[in-house]
Design a protein around this motif. Structure first.
Motif, PDB file in Angstrom:
ATOM      1  N   ALA A  85      -9.686   4.470 -10.385  1.00  0.00           N
ATOM      2  CA  ALA A  85      -9.113   5.733 -10.529  1.00  0.00           C
ATOM      3  C   ALA A  85      -8.514   6.344  -8.988  1.00  0.00           C
ATOM      4  N   GLY A 125      -4.987   5.689  -9.404  1.00  0.00           N
ATOM      5  CA  GLY A 125      -3.769   5.071  -9.450  1.00  0.00           C
ATOM      6  C   GLY A 125      -3.943   4.007 -10.369  1.00  0.00           C
ATOM      7  N   GLU A 158      -5.188  -2.625 -10.324  1.00  0.00           N
ATOM      8  CA  GLU A 158      -4.714  -1.598  -9.302  1.00  0.00           C
ATOM      9  C   GLU A 158      -3.279  -1.284  -9.525  1.00  0.00           C
ATOM     10  N   ASP A 159      -2.825  -0.060  -9.058  1.00  0.00           N
ATOM     11  CA  ASP A 159      -1.316  -0.133  -8.926  1.00  0.00           C
ATOM     12  C   ASP A 159      -0.836  -0.604  -7.596  1.00  0.00           C
TER      13      ASP A 159
HETATM   14 MG   LIG Z   1      -6.222   4.045  -6.122  1.00  0.00          MG
END
Ligand SMILES: [Mg+2]
Ligand SMILES: O=P(O)(O)OC[C@H]1O[C@H](OP(=O)(O)OP(=O)(O)O)[C@H](O)[C@@H]1O
Ligand SMILES: O=C(O)c1cc(=O)[nH]c(=O)[nH]1
Length: 192
Positions: free
Chosen positions: A71, A73, A117-118
């Protein structure tokens, strides 16, 4: 999707920001990819997740039992990847500073995890998230991300599947170029 298609999606959603940003790692940059803006259109988020999955080897896709994201992203893109893979998606949080599974989320011993992940810049968040998955009993079999901002020095123990690689420069606090230092800094992420 080509790299130019992905960058067009970022530009179209106002997600490619210019200014002076303090990144999660504490490094500074004149560029920031605000993935939350690119993901705010659910159809676009779904398209991007499907494109990441399509670029992963079929054998690895078949191995994945659960998607785990750090969290904030990673949550939306992780959830969309879970939808594409037909697997559950959970997330890690760090209210006390260290990533942990909360909200009744758990992993079976040896459960095969795709970490999503972003953005990956120094890789520190991804490595911390991998350690949290291991601590919870899971086995990370791959790392996926929308954007790879890493330099050549960053290495992972598992295969890395970014949708796009963008090498915007980053600077340590004490090596800021004068033109960047002259712009007031903002810190868009949530790491304390
Ligand atoms: Mg992040
Ligand atoms: O590879 P790294 O150098 O660790 O940087 C990338 C990390 O930074 C951002 O998260 P951030 O900690 O800013 O918080 P957020 O996800 O809540 O926005 C991004 O979502 C990644 O998790
Ligand atoms: O390194 C980061 O914190 C980071 C960089 C970036 O471009 N976008 C983002 O969300 N985080």
């Amino acid at each position: 999707m080509t790299e130019e298609d992905v960058l067009s999606e970022f530009r179209a959603s106002g997600a490619l920001l210019e200014g002076h940003f303090k990144l999660s790692s504490g490094r500074h940059s004149a560029h920031y990819l605000q993935c939350a803006r690119v993901l705010m259109d659910p159809m676009r988020a779904g398209r991007l997740a499907s494109a990441i999955v399509a670029a992963m080897p079929r054998e690895l896709r078949g191995e994945i039992e659960k998607v785990v994201s750090p969290a904030m992203g990673g949550i939306i893109i992780g959830h969309e990847m879970g939808r594409t893979l037909g697997k559950e998606a959970v997330f890690l949080e760090r209210p006390g500073g260290t990533f942990e599974l909360r909200r009744g989320f758990d992993l079976k011993q040896g459960e095969k995890v795709l970490l999503v992940e972003d953005v990956v810049t120094t890789g520190l968040s991804s490595k911390e998230a991998m350690a949290a998955v291991a601590e919870a009993g899971g086995e990370v079999v791959g790392l996926a991300a929308l954007v790879d901002r890493t330099s050549d020095e960053v290495q992972f123990d598992v295969p890395f599947y970014p949708l796009v690689q963008i090498t915007f420069p980053t600077y340590a606090e004490d090596e800021l170029p004068a033109e960047l230092a002259a712009i007031p800094v903002t810190k868009p992420g949530s790491r304390k």
